[in-house]
Write a protein that holds these residues in place. Structure first.
Motif, PDB file in Angstrom:
ATOM      1  N   MET A 172      -2.855  14.853  10.885  1.00 57.01           N
ATOM      2  CA  MET A 172      -4.043  14.040  10.587  1.00 57.01           C
ATOM      3  C   MET A 172      -3.630  12.856   9.729  1.00 57.01           C
ATOM      4  O   MET A 172      -2.781  12.989   8.844  1.00 57.01           O
ATOM      5  N   VAL A 173      -4.247  11.720   9.997  1.00 58.43           N
ATOM      6  CA  VAL A 173      -4.045  10.520   9.177  1.00 58.43           C
ATOM      7  C   VAL A 173      -5.405  10.021   8.722  1.00 58.43           C
ATOM      8  O   VAL A 173      -6.290   9.758   9.548  1.00 58.43           O
ATOM      9  N   GLN A 174      -5.574   9.914   7.412  1.00 58.65           N
ATOM     10  CA  GLN A 174      -6.818   9.426   6.813  1.00 58.65           C
ATOM     11  C   GLN A 174      -6.602   8.040   6.233  1.00 58.65           C
ATOM     12  O   GLN A 174      -5.578   7.786   5.589  1.00 58.65           O
ATOM     13  N   THR A 175      -7.556   7.139   6.440  1.00 55.75           N
ATOM     14  CA  THR A 175      -7.482   5.809   5.849  1.00 55.75           C
ATOM     15  C   THR A 175      -8.482   5.691   4.691  1.00 55.75           C
ATOM     16  O   THR A 175      -9.331   6.545   4.493  1.00 55.75           O
ATOM     17  N   ARG A 176      -8.332   4.603   3.949  1.00 58.64           N
ATOM     18  CA  ARG A 176      -9.209   4.384   2.787  1.00 58.64           C
ATOM     19  C   ARG A 176     -10.503   3.704   3.217  1.00 58.64           C
ATOM     20  O   ARG A 176     -10.505   2.888   4.130  1.00 58.64           O
ATOM     21  N   TRP A 177     -11.593   4.040   2.532  1.00 55.17           N
ATOM     22  CA  TRP A 177     -12.874   3.405   2.824  1.00 55.17           C
ATOM     23  C   TRP A 177     -13.011   2.081   2.074  1.00 55.17           C
ATOM     24  O   TRP A 177     -12.616   1.945   0.912  1.00 55.17           O
ATOM     25  N   GLY A 178     -13.590   1.101   2.753  1.00 58.67           N
ATOM     26  CA  GLY A 178     -14.043  -0.125   2.100  1.00 58.67           C
ATOM     27  C   GLY A 178     -15.558  -0.166   2.182  1.00 58.67           C
ATOM     28  O   GLY A 178     -16.188   0.737   2.745  1.00 58.67           O
ATOM     29  N   TYR A 179     -16.184  -1.232   1.662  1.00 57.37           N
ATOM     30  CA  TYR A 179     -17.639  -1.220   1.520  1.00 57.37           C
ATOM     31  C   TYR A 179     -18.234  -2.557   1.964  1.00 57.37           C
ATOM     32  O   TYR A 179     -17.925  -3.605   1.399  1.00 57.37           O
ATOM     33  N   ASP A 196     -13.622   4.563  -4.948  1.00 58.52           N
ATOM     34  CA  ASP A 196     -12.294   4.006  -5.199  1.00 58.52           C
ATOM     35  C   ASP A 196     -11.434   4.993  -5.975  1.00 58.52           C
ATOM     36  O   ASP A 196     -10.252   5.184  -5.670  1.00 58.52           O
ATOM     37  N   GLY A 197     -12.029   5.620  -6.981  1.00 57.48           N
ATOM     38  CA  GLY A 197     -11.277   6.612  -7.746  1.00 57.48           C
ATOM     39  C   GLY A 197     -10.844   7.772  -6.880  1.00 57.48           C
ATOM     40  O   GLY A 197      -9.714   8.271  -6.989  1.00 57.48           O
ATOM     41  N   HIS A 198     -11.742   8.208  -6.003  1.00 54.85           N
ATOM     42  CA  HIS A 198     -11.432   9.344  -5.118  1.00 54.85           C
ATOM     43  C   HIS A 198     -10.272   9.013  -4.188  1.00 54.85           C
ATOM     44  O   HIS A 198      -9.310   9.785  -4.063  1.00 54.85           O
ATOM     45  N   PHE A 199     -10.346   7.856  -3.530  1.00 56.48           N
ATOM     46  CA  PHE A 199      -9.316   7.520  -2.552  1.00 56.48           C
ATOM     47  C   PHE A 199      -8.021   7.051  -3.205  1.00 56.48           C
ATOM     48  O   PHE A 199      -6.935   7.545  -2.877  1.00 56.48           O
ATOM     49  N   VAL A 200      -8.131   6.093  -4.118  1.00 56.56           N
ATOM     50  CA  VAL A 200      -6.924   5.482  -4.679  1.00 56.56           C
ATOM     51  C   VAL A 200      -6.128   6.469  -5.523  1.00 56.56           C
ATOM     52  O   VAL A 200      -4.892   6.508  -5.446  1.00 56.56           O
ATOM     53  N   LEU A 201      -6.816   7.277  -6.320  1.00 58.63           N
ATOM     54  CA  LEU A 201      -6.092   8.195  -7.200  1.00 58.63           C
ATOM     55  C   LEU A 201      -6.008   9.608  -6.645  1.00 58.63           C
ATOM     56  O   LEU A 201      -4.916  10.162  -6.499  1.00 58.63           O
ATOM     57  N   HIS A 203      -6.737  11.089  -3.580  1.00 58.99           N
ATOM     58  CA  HIS A 203      -6.064  11.229  -2.288  1.00 58.99           C
ATOM     59  C   HIS A 203      -4.583  10.855  -2.397  1.00 58.99           C
ATOM     60  O   HIS A 203      -3.707  11.556  -1.875  1.00 58.99           O
ATOM     61  N   THR A 204      -4.319   9.725  -3.036  1.00 62.77           N
ATOM     62  CA  THR A 204      -2.941   9.255  -3.137  1.00 62.77           C
ATOM     63  C   THR A 204      -2.084  10.235  -3.920  1.00 62.77           C
ATOM     64  O   THR A 204      -0.974  10.581  -3.500  1.00 62.77           O
ATOM     65  N   ALA A 205      -2.584  10.683  -5.066  1.00 58.25           N
ATOM     66  CA  ALA A 205      -1.816  11.611  -5.903  1.00 58.25           C
ATOM     67  C   ALA A 205      -1.575  12.932  -5.178  1.00 58.25           C
ATOM     68  O   ALA A 205      -0.464  13.480  -5.212  1.00 58.25           O
ATOM     69  N   ARG A 206      -2.600  13.450  -4.528  1.00 58.10           N
ATOM     70  CA  ARG A 206      -2.445  14.730  -3.833  1.00 58.10           C
ATOM     71  C   ARG A 206      -1.488  14.609  -2.646  1.00 58.10           C
ATOM     72  O   ARG A 206      -0.642  15.482  -2.428  1.00 58.10           O
ATOM     73  N   TYR A 207      -1.636  13.548  -1.895  1.00 58.32           N
ATOM     74  CA  TYR A 207      -0.777  13.393  -0.720  1.00 58.32           C
ATOM     75  C   TYR A 207       0.690  13.223  -1.103  1.00 58.32           C
ATOM     76  O   TYR A 207       1.569  13.953  -0.618  1.00 58.32           O
ATOM     77  N   PHE A 208       0.976  12.282  -1.978  1.00 60.14           N
ATOM     78  CA  PHE A 208       2.365  11.979  -2.292  1.00 60.14           C
ATOM     79  C   PHE A 208       3.040  13.067  -3.127  1.00 60.14           C
ATOM     80  O   PHE A 208       4.267  13.121  -3.187  1.00 60.14           O
ATOM     81  N   SER A 209       2.251  13.930  -3.776  1.00 58.35           N
ATOM     82  CA  SER A 209       2.848  15.018  -4.559  1.00 58.35           C
ATOM     83  C   SER A 209       2.923  16.322  -3.766  1.00 58.35           C
ATOM     84  O   SER A 209       3.351  17.347  -4.295  1.00 58.35           O
ATOM     85  N   GLY A 210       2.499  16.297  -2.498  1.00 62.26           N
ATOM     86  CA  GLY A 210       2.597  17.476  -1.656  1.00 62.26           C
ATOM     87  C   GLY A 210       1.499  18.493  -1.847  1.00 62.26           C
ATOM     88  O   GLY A 210       1.637  19.653  -1.461  1.00 62.26           O
ATOM     89  N   ARG A 211       0.364  18.072  -2.417  1.00 61.53           N
ATOM     90  CA  ARG A 211      -0.767  18.972  -2.593  1.00 61.53           C
ATOM     91  C   ARG A 211      -1.791  18.767  -1.470  1.00 61.53           C
ATOM     92  O   ARG A 211      -1.685  17.832  -0.689  1.00 61.53           O
ATOM     93  N   PRO A 259      -3.379   4.395   2.010  1.00 58.13           N
ATOM     94  CA  PRO A 259      -4.245   3.622   1.102  1.00 58.13           C
ATOM     95  C   PRO A 259      -4.317   2.143   1.463  1.00 58.13           C
ATOM     96  O   PRO A 259      -5.249   1.450   1.044  1.00 58.13           O
ATOM     97  N   HIS A 260      -3.342   1.651   2.234  1.00 59.20           N
ATOM     98  CA  HIS A 260      -3.320   0.226   2.571  1.00 59.20           C
ATOM     99  C   HIS A 260      -4.113  -0.091   3.826  1.00 59.20           C
ATOM    100  O   HIS A 260      -4.299  -1.268   4.162  1.00 59.20           O
ATOM    101  N   VAL A 261      -4.589   0.926   4.553  1.00 61.36           N
ATOM    102  CA  VAL A 261      -5.425   0.701   5.740  1.00 61.36           C
ATOM    103  C   VAL A 261      -6.870   1.000   5.363  1.00 61.36           C
ATOM    104  O   VAL A 261      -7.196   2.115   4.955  1.00 61.36           O
ATOM    105  N   VAL A 262      -7.741   0.019   5.504  1.00 60.87           N
ATOM    106  CA  VAL A 262      -9.121   0.124   5.026  1.00 60.87           C
ATOM    107  C   VAL A 262     -10.095   0.055   6.198  1.00 60.87           C
ATOM    108  O   VAL A 262      -9.953  -0.784   7.092  1.00 60.87           O
TER     109      VAL A 262
END
Length: 487
Positions: A172-179, A196-201, A203-211, A259-262
């Motif tokens: 699965m690939v998830q992209t970031r939401w814009g408004y 923004d907090g949910h996606f940028v921090l 999602h990013t933290a969980r994905y890149f840390s393997g969680r 995070p770079h695809v919105v």
């Protein structure tokens, strides 16, 4: 000090400790973000020759979306992807004239040569999950892309996302939401901050840390086989996306967050619509926790993954704690000020450090990562705190529904096609009838106003900053409720 006062303070302190633990978790997310993402540890997409592009089915789950369905179908018709490998499913369960509007848009794309189907269910069994599963059963595509009615993918969306599936391990690939309507009102600006907090921090933290992190129900692409291997879409929770995400990851699926695809979306513009959305998300998360946490803890996953996933799925319990705290806070202040032998007047400072400050840092980092004018966007931060407190009764009801096994239907968030500041939602369909639950919010507002007068008269100045967050929160929500009701 009598036994009732002691019991009240013990209960009050226990709630503060639990809230502080969840506050510390936000510091941990920021730490993971800087440790992993800022070091640029990421999966890169490989170039794909056009003759090797996999087949894609784009699913559009619709239910009574007359104001936005046309723009959604037209946006999907602009996707840049080989026509012979692209199929579109309009999964329209609508009971109003949305069906006619959808059919007209579907007919136009068919005339342009698209492979597109209109599917309607007279009985909404399983709600959105049921519609997605039915569409899945008649699709043979390699990949499944999903867009809710209020989203507008860019034409190159699939070209940016599909190459990541050249790795057969990616499910699965998830992209970031814009408004689309971030600047429409104070309410939409605060929602953008929250997301923004949910996606940028998160999602990013969980994905890149393997969680574990989750598909957000839209603006993402699944490998079809991964959905099937995880047991398919299931309608026994209100957050079918979170449920499937955890089942898939427990089965060994690997996810990617970009995070770079919105993908642009429309934020709810009414307070009842926002509360309706938050209720569904809160209740669904607790349902998934009840359903999957036992399996998670029996698995062989690392302890760090299990702990973070547990916090992720149970964080909405904080709303129940905030609701109780709203009642206890004024009483505890009077009790603590009556204690001459205990210096407890600085308690709120510790709470501030572990909760208020952690949330401030959390959203400060997310805005700084995204926007050059991030300082200006933080002007809404005090109201953000208040909104989180002001909807605690609404979300507490969601948590308690799960605890007491009370069933509620899936209610989608009303959308009105709002993009510009001068766009109107008044006199449109899909209004919410959740105003009856605002009675409790008005009660707490007047309850806190009464104690505010007593605090000022007794000069309890150190307790005022923390107390005012609660007062501002209920005042904001009640004001928006009154304003919407009058309109």
């Amino acid at each position: 000090m009598d036994i009732i006062s002691i019991a009240l303070l013990v209960f009050y302190f226990s709630i503060l400790v639990l809230l502080s633990l969840y506050g510390i978790h936000r510091y941990f997310i920021v730490y993971l973000f800087y440790k992993y993402y800022k070091n640029k540890r990421r999966i890169k997409a490989e170039a794909v020759e056009i003759e090797h592009f996999p087949t894609v089915t784009v699913q559009l789950p619709i239910y009574n979306e007359k104001y936005v369905v046309t723009r959604l179908i037209e946006a999907v018709g602009q996707l840049e992807y080989p026509r012979d490998r692209l199929n579109i499913q309009v999964l329209d369960d609508s009971t109003d004239q949305t069906q006619e509007i959808s059919l007209a848009a579907v007919h136009r794309l068919k005339e342009e040569g698209f492979s597109i189907q209109f599917m309607h269910r007279a009985i909404r069994k399983g709600y959105k999950a049921g519609a997605l599963q039915e569409g899945l059963s008649v699709s043979s595509a390699d990949l499944i892309a999903i867009f809710d009615a209020d989203f507008l993918p860019d034409p190159d969306f699939l070209l940016k996302v599909v190459p990541y599936f050249t790795d057969p391990q990616i499910s699965m690939v998830q992209t970031r939401w814009g408004y689309l309507n971030r600047e429409y009102s104070l309410l939409t600006r605060i929602q953008a901050l929250l997301l923004d907090g949910h996606f940028v921090l998160e999602h990013t933290a969980r994905y890149f840390s393997g969680r574990f992190f989750n598909f957000n129900g839209t603006a993402g692409v699944w490998r079809r086989q991964a959905i099937l291997d995880a047991g398919g879409w299931q309608g026994d929770t209100l957050t079918e996306d979170l449920d499937l995400s955890y089942r898939a990851q427990l089965a060994g699926a690997q996810f990617v967050f970009l995070p770079h695809v919105v993908c642009l979306s429309e934020l709810p513009v009414t307070i009842t619509g926002f509360k309706q959305q938050q209720f569904r998300w809160a209740k669904g998360a607790i349902q998934v926790a009840r359903k999957l946490l036992p399996t998670l803890w029996k698995s062989s996953l690392p302890l760090s993954v299990k702990l973070e996933a547990t916090v992720h799925l149970t964080s909405n319990v904080c709303y129940v704690l905030l609701a109780v705290l709203s009642l206890l806070l004024p009483l505890s202040v009077f009790i603590r000020h009556s204690l001459t032998d205990w210096n407890m007047k600085w308690l709120e400072l510790l709470v501030f450090i572990f909760t208020v400050l952690s949330i401030s840092i959390f959203y400060l980092v997310s805005q700084r990562e995204l926007y050059p004018d991030w300082r200006w966007k933080l002007r809404d931060l005090p109201i953000l705190f208040g909104l989180g407190i002001g909807i605690c009764l609404n979300n507490s009801r969601a948590v308690l529904d799960v605890i007491f096994a009370r069933e509620t239907p899936f209610e989608r968030t009303p959308k009105y096609g709002i993009k510009q500041i001068n766009d109107k939602w008044r006199n449109k369909l899909y209004g919410s009838n959740d105003g009856k639950y605002a009675i409790g919010e008005f009660f707490l507002l007047f309850y806190l106003l009464f104690f505010l007068i007593l605090f000022v008269l007794n000069e309890f100045w150190l307790s005022l900053p923390f107390f005012l967050l609660f007062l501002i929160g209920y005042a904001f929500v009640c004001t928006l409720t009154l304003k919407q009701t009058v309109r």
